[in-house]
Design an enzyme around this catalytic site. Structure first.
Site, PDB file in Angstrom:
ATOM      1  N   ASP A  33     -47.169  32.001 -34.667  1.00  0.00           N
ATOM      2  CA  ASP A  33     -47.999  32.073 -35.036  1.00  0.00           C
ATOM      3  C   ASP A  33     -49.402  31.460 -34.399  1.00  0.00           C
ATOM      4  O   ASP A  33     -49.020  30.328 -33.266  1.00  0.00           O
ATOM      5  CB  ASP A  33     -47.598  31.614 -36.276  1.00  0.00           C
ATOM      6  CG  ASP A  33     -48.857  32.129 -37.801  1.00  0.00           C
ATOM      7  OD1 ASP A  33     -50.077  33.211 -37.278  1.00  0.00           O
ATOM      8  OD2 ASP A  33     -48.506  31.440 -38.237  1.00  0.00           O
ATOM      9  N   ASP A 127     -51.956  38.038 -35.149  1.00  0.00           N
ATOM     10  CA  ASP A 127     -52.064  36.984 -34.807  1.00  0.00           C
ATOM     11  C   ASP A 127     -50.930  35.885 -34.711  1.00  0.00           C
ATOM     12  O   ASP A 127     -50.052  34.466 -34.754  1.00  0.00           O
ATOM     13  CB  ASP A 127     -52.730  35.854 -35.278  1.00  0.00           C
ATOM     14  CG  ASP A 127     -52.846  35.845 -36.779  1.00  0.00           C
ATOM     15  OD1 ASP A 127     -52.177  36.675 -37.343  1.00  0.00           O
ATOM     16  OD2 ASP A 127     -53.927  35.217 -37.290  1.00  0.00           O
ATOM     17  N   GLU A 128     -49.564  36.863 -35.353  1.00  0.00           N
ATOM     18  CA  GLU A 128     -48.255  36.213 -35.523  1.00  0.00           C
ATOM     19  C   GLU A 128     -47.068  37.534 -34.843  1.00  0.00           C
ATOM     20  O   GLU A 128     -47.678  38.400 -35.678  1.00  0.00           O
ATOM     21  CB  GLU A 128     -48.138  36.075 -36.739  1.00  0.00           C
ATOM     22  CG  GLU A 128     -47.684  37.034 -37.208  1.00  0.00           C
ATOM     23  CD  GLU A 128     -47.830  36.244 -39.185  1.00  0.00           C
ATOM     24  OE1 GLU A 128     -46.643  35.906 -39.797  1.00  0.00           O
ATOM     25  OE2 GLU A 128     -48.492  36.071 -40.133  1.00  0.00           O
TER      26      GLU A 128
END
Length: 415
Positions: A33, A127-128
């Site tokens: 993350d 973003d993860e």
């Protein structure tokens, strides 16, 4: 690499410091993350702001926070919070407008790094992502923690942003671990310690337990995961239903059968916009639908997809929200077709009224190579709308998003 502060008391033994950490044998799942991603991307060119509260958000009165760095979070600012609320909590923060296209560019670079270590990458958002590194361990001669360290170092060196990594034997535990590793750290949950890691945590930590579910569980005296694990399954079924009970009971004992699934098939693509002031003029509403249709159709063509169902979302000034959909005779990726259908659906909603939000979505996606029914328009050379839109895609890719736009969109922008 920075030191994280998110580990609850008593969980320090799960932290990885340098090359030292817990036993990661059998921990083939990584959850990675990015740390305050949008803000971190902006701060790459504004290093003088690194220690100041920074919020990335739009400038309109109804904008929400896209990202807040950790100094801003200490004042209670969080993603999806209205900007007005954020300014009350942290008026002295630096508020930066988002840079269009930049976050996707960095995300693609980061995901490409993940893909160099394993083909089993399941992105959850920009973003993860989950990674299954089981097949990479022997090939790379590395442990899961070592792979996590290498990825963290490369992401920071190549893209100037940091990430936090959770390492575990199952997906939901890895995700919990990455949250505890923040910011800029790594947490490993040994397979043999999975249940001891879970037991002290609140029931809200379980995947799928939201505020309402947590309230129901607490009403039955279940406050921690240990309480759920100790509750007989039959009793849990009576309280929350069969499916939820079995799901929660399995997670409370550290069982999660979900595999890391790369390249999940997209079922729909859409775009929506909330307006700074309610939009009452029907011509302007249709113009905004054109803007959204252009965006969605371009995304479809970029992914090699077509869709057969067009839907709209309309939120009125009183927050009443409706959706309408229509299935076309054949799948399309043409903005003109999407827009015409969206306008027809909007007209069917009845008397024009002020709207707060408009959205356009295309569903029922298929590959662009699938058979396509020839429409009457396609028979006329002067109506090659798709060819024209593809040419516009090429021009925009070379000269920027504003290089080629429909005249009706340029008309208002020039005023």
């Amino acid at each position: 690499m920075g030191r994280n502060t998110a580990l609850p008391e008593g969980f320090e033994r799960f932290r990885v410091i340098g090359s030292a950490g817990p036993d990661d044998t059998g921990c083939h799942v990584l959850h990675i993350d990015m740390d305050a991603f949008f803000a971190a991307v902006e701060l790459r060119t504004r290093p003088e702001l690194a220690d100041r509260p920074v919020v990335v958000a739009g400038t309109g009165p109804r904008s929400v926070v896209l990202s807040a760095n950790y100094p801003a979070r200490r004042f209670g600012v969080s993603s999806a919070m209205p900007v007005a609320a954020a300014r009350k909590l942290c008026p002295h923060a630096v508020y930066l407008p988002p840079t269009r296209g930049l976050y996707g560019e960095v995300s693609r670079g980061v995901m490409a790094i993940f893909g160099e270590y394993t083909p089993l990458v399941e992105p959850l958002s920009l973003d993860e992502a989950f990674l299954d590194v089981r097949g990479a361990l022997r090939r790379l001669g590395a442990t899961p923690s070592e792979i996590g360290r290498r990825i963290r170092a490369r992401v920071e060196a190549e893209h100037g942003v940091t990430c936090s990594v959770g390492v575990a034997g199952v997906k939901f535990v890895a995700k919990l671990a990455s949250g505890m590793a923040k910011p800029d750290g790594m947490v490993v949950v040994p397979v043999s310690e999975t249940t001891s890691f879970l037991r002290p945590l609140p029931v809200s930590a379980l995947w799928g337990v939201g505020p309402k579910s947590a309230e129901v569980l607490r009403g039955h005296g279940l406050r921690t995961i240990a309480d759920i694990a100790a509750t007989p399954l039959d009793r849990l079924r009576r309280w929350v239903g069969v499916a939820s009970a079995e799901h929660l009971h399995a997670l409370a004992h550290g069982r999660d059968e979900r595999a890391v699934v790369p390249d999940t098939e997209e079922k729909s693509l859409g775009a929506e916009r909330t307006f700074d002031t309610d939009l009452a003029d029907r011509h302007e509403q249709e113009r905004q639908l054109l803007h959204l249709a252009e965006k969605v159709a371009s995304a479809l063509r970029g992914r090699g997809l077509r869709g057969r169902t067009v839907s709209i979302k309309v939120r009125f000034s009183d927050f009443r929200t409706i959706t309408r959909a229509r299935t076309l005779p054949s799948a399309t990726d043409v903005a003109r077709t999407v827009h015409a259908t969206a306008v027809a659906l909007l007209t069917e909603t009845g008397t024009p009224a002020a709207v707060r939000l408009l959205g356009v979505r295309v569903e029922g996606l298929t590959g662009s190579g699938d058979a396509e029914q020839l429409s009457l328009d396609d028979a006329f050379p002067g109506s090659r709308w798709r060819d024209a839109e593809i040419a516009a895609d090429v021009a925009r890719s070379k000269f920027g998003a504003a290089a080629v736009r429909p005249a009706s969109l340029l008309e208002r922008d020039a005023q």
